[in-house]
Each structure stands twice: as structure tokens, then as C-alpha cells.
Design an enzyme around this catalytic site. Structure first.
Site, PDB file in Angstrom:
ATOM      1  CE  LYS A   1      43.092  28.305  39.768  1.00 14.61           C
ATOM      2  NZ  LYS A   1      42.641  29.446  39.142  1.00 14.61           N
TER       3      LYS A   1
ATOM      4  CB  THR B   1      41.398  27.667  35.429  1.00 13.26           C
ATOM      5  OG1 THR B   1      41.931  28.085  34.058  1.00 13.26           O
ATOM      6  CG2 THR B   1      41.648  26.051  35.498  1.00 13.26           C
TER       7      THR B   1
ATOM      8  CE  LYS C   1      43.431  25.992  31.927  1.00 15.94           C
ATOM      9  NZ  LYS C   1      44.128  26.677  30.890  1.00 15.94           N
TER      10      LYS C   1
HETATM   11  P1  NAD Z   1      44.836  37.870  38.067  1.00 15.48           P
HETATM   12  O1  NAD Z   1      44.726  37.466  39.481  1.00 15.48           O
HETATM   13  O2  NAD Z   1      45.667  38.784  37.295  1.00 15.48           O
HETATM   14  O3  NAD Z   1      43.180  38.279  37.740  1.00 15.48           O
HETATM   15  C1  NAD Z   1      41.924  38.058  38.514  1.00 15.48           C
HETATM   16  C2  NAD Z   1      41.404  39.301  38.766  1.00 15.48           C
HETATM   17  O4  NAD Z   1      40.285  39.165  39.540  1.00 15.48           O
HETATM   18  C3  NAD Z   1      41.966  40.370  39.736  1.00 15.48           C
HETATM   19  O5  NAD Z   1      42.633  41.787  39.077  1.00 15.48           O
HETATM   20  C4  NAD Z   1      41.339  40.448  41.005  1.00 15.48           C
HETATM   21  O6  NAD Z   1      41.360  41.753  41.415  1.00 15.48           O
HETATM   22  C5  NAD Z   1      39.840  40.181  40.435  1.00 15.48           C
HETATM   23  N1  NAD Z   1      38.881  39.763  41.431  1.00 15.48           N
HETATM   24  C6  NAD Z   1      39.155  39.107  42.356  1.00 15.48           C
HETATM   25  N2  NAD Z   1      37.836  38.845  43.151  1.00 15.48           N
HETATM   26  C7  NAD Z   1      36.962  39.644  42.641  1.00 15.48           C
HETATM   27  C8  NAD Z   1      35.681  39.930  42.519  1.00 15.48           C
HETATM   28  N3  NAD Z   1      35.034  39.529  43.618  1.00 15.48           N
HETATM   29  N4  NAD Z   1      35.217  40.747  41.941  1.00 15.48           N
HETATM   30  C9  NAD Z   1      35.529  41.295  40.810  1.00 15.48           C
HETATM   31  N5  NAD Z   1      37.000  40.847  40.541  1.00 15.48           N
HETATM   32  C10 NAD Z   1      37.660  40.180  41.304  1.00 15.48           C
HETATM   33  O7  NAD Z   1      44.637  36.333  37.195  1.00 15.48           O
HETATM   34  P2  NAD Z   1      44.748  35.897  35.688  1.00 15.48           P
HETATM   35  O8  NAD Z   1      46.172  35.708  35.426  1.00 15.48           O
HETATM   36  O9  NAD Z   1      43.806  36.944  35.026  1.00 15.48           O
HETATM   37  O10 NAD Z   1      43.916  34.415  35.569  1.00 15.48           O
HETATM   38  C11 NAD Z   1      42.293  34.659  35.915  1.00 15.48           C
HETATM   39  C12 NAD Z   1      41.973  33.382  35.676  1.00 15.48           C
HETATM   40  O11 NAD Z   1      42.409  32.675  34.286  1.00 15.48           O
HETATM   41  C13 NAD Z   1      42.306  32.242  36.654  1.00 15.48           C
HETATM   42  O12 NAD Z   1      41.535  31.292  36.954  1.00 15.48           O
HETATM   43  C14 NAD Z   1      43.433  31.596  35.938  1.00 15.48           C
HETATM   44  O13 NAD Z   1      43.601  30.146  36.333  1.00 15.48           O
HETATM   45  C15 NAD Z   1      43.050  31.531  34.559  1.00 15.48           C
HETATM   46  N6  NAD Z   1      44.196  31.255  33.599  1.00 15.48           N
HETATM   47  C16 NAD Z   1      45.196  32.249  33.733  1.00 15.48           C
HETATM   48  C17 NAD Z   1      46.306  31.983  32.636  1.00 15.48           C
HETATM   49  C18 NAD Z   1      47.339  32.937  32.663  1.00 15.48           C
HETATM   50  O14 NAD Z   1      48.358  32.572  31.943  1.00 15.48           O
HETATM   51  N7  NAD Z   1      47.470  34.016  33.462  1.00 15.48           N
HETATM   52  C19 NAD Z   1      46.031  31.109  31.441  1.00 15.48           C
HETATM   53  C20 NAD Z   1      44.700  30.366  31.456  1.00 15.48           C
HETATM   54  C21 NAD Z   1      43.787  30.593  32.409  1.00 15.48           C
END
Ligand code: NAD
Length: 291
Positions: A237, A87, A162
Site C-alpha cells: 500500500k 498513512t 512517510k
Molecule cells: P486497522 O485496520 O487495524 O485500523 C483501522 C481502523 O479504522 C479499523 O478499526 C476500522 O474499523 C476503523 N475505521 C474504518 N473506517 C472507519 C470510519 N469511517 N470511522 C471510524 N473508524 C473507521 O489499521 P492500523 O494498522 O491501525 O493502521 C491505521 C493506519 O496507520 C493506516 O493508514 C496504516 O497504513 C498506518 N500505519 C500502520 C502501521 C502498522 O504497523 N500497522 C504502521 C505505521 C502506519
């Protein structure tokens, strides 16, 4: 298909695992998270992207996405597709599509709804922005990770959908929580309020599927002491991205603006960080009318 998967956090890891389960060959990269079983570990984002037909990113935000994309696009095979499921702000999504196009690669934005449980169960909803022909190429992969896929329009349209969805969600959750808190003060039993509203015109996903009152409705984070679920800071966010989009499009969104301010206070001043976004109910229940 050969897939590169970058960002194996709470959402990315179970999504990558579902691609493996569907028979795809997945190479993953994340600087801090572990690779799920069946995903082979790449040494960098560029390494994960090299030779892949589709590269999927699942990253925290727009700045991270832009940094990764700058590294990954030159490493991708000509004609390969970048599918960003994070997102992020609409401008970042459009910038990524432009960069990919200029380099002879393709891109779609494909953010998701459904949370960590939906990612694990393979029941996410994908909202996709980009050319129809590119959507058709990634659709089988999205179906392996989700149960519903909507092609919303051109680049950025997935992120637009979204942000609009989560603006509605933030506002309806607040309205539901303040109604429960008002009911308490009026001496109305919470279960009775649920019984009426969940089958009446005030019903919503926040009330019916994710009830913020413990012990009422289907099991939800309220029943686990408001452990997320969907953390309040993630809701904040998304609401801020919505307000950013509204400002740049000159759209009047007063409910979204108020929801953003309330979640900002909750997260930054009232101990809401790390709690589920439905913990707005104890917040409202514990306070009186503001002057
Ligand atoms: P998270 O923080 O658990 O995972 C993000 C991952 O990205 C981390 O493991 C981090 O190490 C990795 N990362 C950061 N920079 C990086 C790079 N340069 N190269 C490779 N990896 C890198 O977050 P999440 O909960 O998995 O969410 C991910 C996305 O999905 C976000 O944009 C969030 O808004 C969206 N989202 C989350 C949810 C939820 O319920 N958690 C629901 C819908 C959408």
C-alpha cells in the site's frame, strides 16, 4: 485536553490509551473495534469530534479519511484541530487541510513510523505537515504517543516524508533478502554475512534492527515464522502511494517502482498476504534466476 479519536484499530487503540495515560480526556469512535480502557465510547465520528480541542484520525486509507472528515469537520468546534495520523495519499492530506481551512478549523497530517509495538510503547516517530502554529498545538499530544516529532513542512509534507521513508525501506528490505539468498547459494553462512554487513557499508535498518533471517540479529518477525510485524500488503500500500506521488510529481523512482512490482507479485500471486514484509527472504531463497 479534550480529544476525539476516530479509528481504534491496531495502531489507534494503543495510541488512544497512551493519551489517556498522559491525563487527557479521550472520546473514541470505531464502527468495529473496541474502545481501550479509559476511552469513552462515542456513537459516531461526529459525536467523538463534538467539543474536542483536537480530533485524531487513524484510518486505513485516503477514501476512508475523506469520508470521515466530511462528517467530522462540521461537528468540530471552530478553531479546533484535526490531526490525521493515517498513512494516506498526499492529495487526500492536502484536500483535508483545505476543507478544514475553509470551515474555520485547522488540520495537520501526522503519519507515523514505528508500527504496533511503537504505538504500544509510546515510541512512534511523527512526521508532520501543516502550519507551525498548528504543529505547536498538537505537539504535546504527539509526545504522549511518540518519542520523536519532526515538523516536515506545509500540508502533505508529513505524508511525503512517510512515503519516501517507506520507499527506501521496501527497496532495502528486498536488497537485504536477495543478498541473504545469494549468500546461501554461494555457501556463505548467514550469520557471517550479518556480522560483516551489519557493521559495513551495506548495513541498514532492515539488516541491523529487523533482520529477515531467522535466529540472526535482534528478535524480529523472522523468528516468529514471519507473522507480522509490518504486513507485506501494508508495505505494498505504501509503495503504491509512493509511486502515485512520483507519477504526479514527475519523479524518476526506478528502485521504488521495482520494489512495488515485487511486493505486488508477492502479495497478490505468491502467498505473501498476511506475512511480514521480511518474508521476501524465503521467497528469494526458494527460487532461481528468472529468464
Ligand atoms: P486497522 O485496520 O487495524 O485500523 C483501522 C481502523 O479504522 C479499523 O478499526 C476500522 O474499523 C476503523 N475505521 C474504518 N473506517 C472507519 C470510519 N469511517 N470511522 C471510524 N473508524 C473507521 O489499521 P492500523 O494498522 O491501525 O493502521 C491505521 C493506519 O496507520 C493506516 O493508514 C496504516 O497504513 C498506518 N500505519 C500502520 C502501521 C502498522 O504497523 N500497522 C504502521 C505505521 C502506519
Amino acid at each position: 485536553m479534550k480529544i476525539g479519536f476516530i479509528g481504534l484499530g491496531n495502531m489507534g487503540a494503543p495510541m488512544a490509551a497512551n493519551l489517556v495515560k498522559a491525563g487527557h480526556e479521550v472520546r473514541g469512535f470505531d464502527p468495529s473495534a473496541a474502545c481501550p480502557e479509559g476511552v469513552s465510547r462515542a456513537v459516531s465520528a461526529a459525536d467523538a469530534a463534538a467539543g474536542a480541542e483536537v480530533v485524531i484520525t487513524m484510518l486505513p486509507d485516503g477514501p476512508n479519511l475523506r469520508a470521515v472528515v466530511a462528517e467530522v469537520i462540521p461537528a468540530m468546534a471552530p478553531g479546533a484541530v484535526l490531526c490525521d495520523c493515517s498513512t494516506v495519499d498526499i492529495d487526500s492530506a492536502r484536500a483535508v487541510a483545505l476543507l478544514a481551512g475553509e470551515a474555520g478549523r485547522h488540520a495537520v497530517d501526522a503519519p507515523v513510523s514505528g508500527g504496533v509495538s511503537g504505538a504500544a510503547a509510546g515510541t512512534l516517530t511523527f512526521m508532520v505537515g501543516g502550519p507551525a502554529a498548528v504543529f505547536a498545538r498538537v505537539e504535546p499530544l504527539l509526545k504522549a504517543m511518540g518519542s520523536r516529532t519532526v515538523h516536515c513542512g506545509t500540508a502533505g509534507a508529513g505524508q511525503a516524508a512517510k512515503l519516501c521513508n517507506n520507499m527506501i525501506l521496501g527497496a532495502t528490505m528486498i536488497a537485504t533478502c536477495e543478498a541473504f539468498a545469494l549468500a546461501d547459494k554461494l555457501g556463505l553462512d548467514r550469520q557471517k554475512l550479518f556480522d560483516v554487513v551489519s557493521t559495513s557499508t551495506g548495513s541498514s535498518w532492515s539488516m541491523n534492527a529487523y533482520c529477515p533471517a531467522p535466529g540472526i540479529g535482534p528478535v524480529s518477525p523472522a523468528d516468529r515464522g514471519y507473522a507480522p510485524g509490518f504486513a507485506a500488503e501494508l508495505m505494498l500500500k505504501d509503495l503504491r502511494l509512493g509511486q502515485q506521488a512520483a507519477a504526479s510529481a514527475d519523479a524518476d523512482t526506478p528502485m521504488g517502482e521495482l520494489a512495488t512490482r515485487l511486493y505486488a507479485r508477492f502479495v497478490e500471486e505468491e502467498g505473501g498476504r498476511g506475512r511480514d514484509f521480511s518474508a521476501m527472504l524465503p521467497r528469494f531463497a526458494g527460487r532461481g534466476r528468472e529468464a
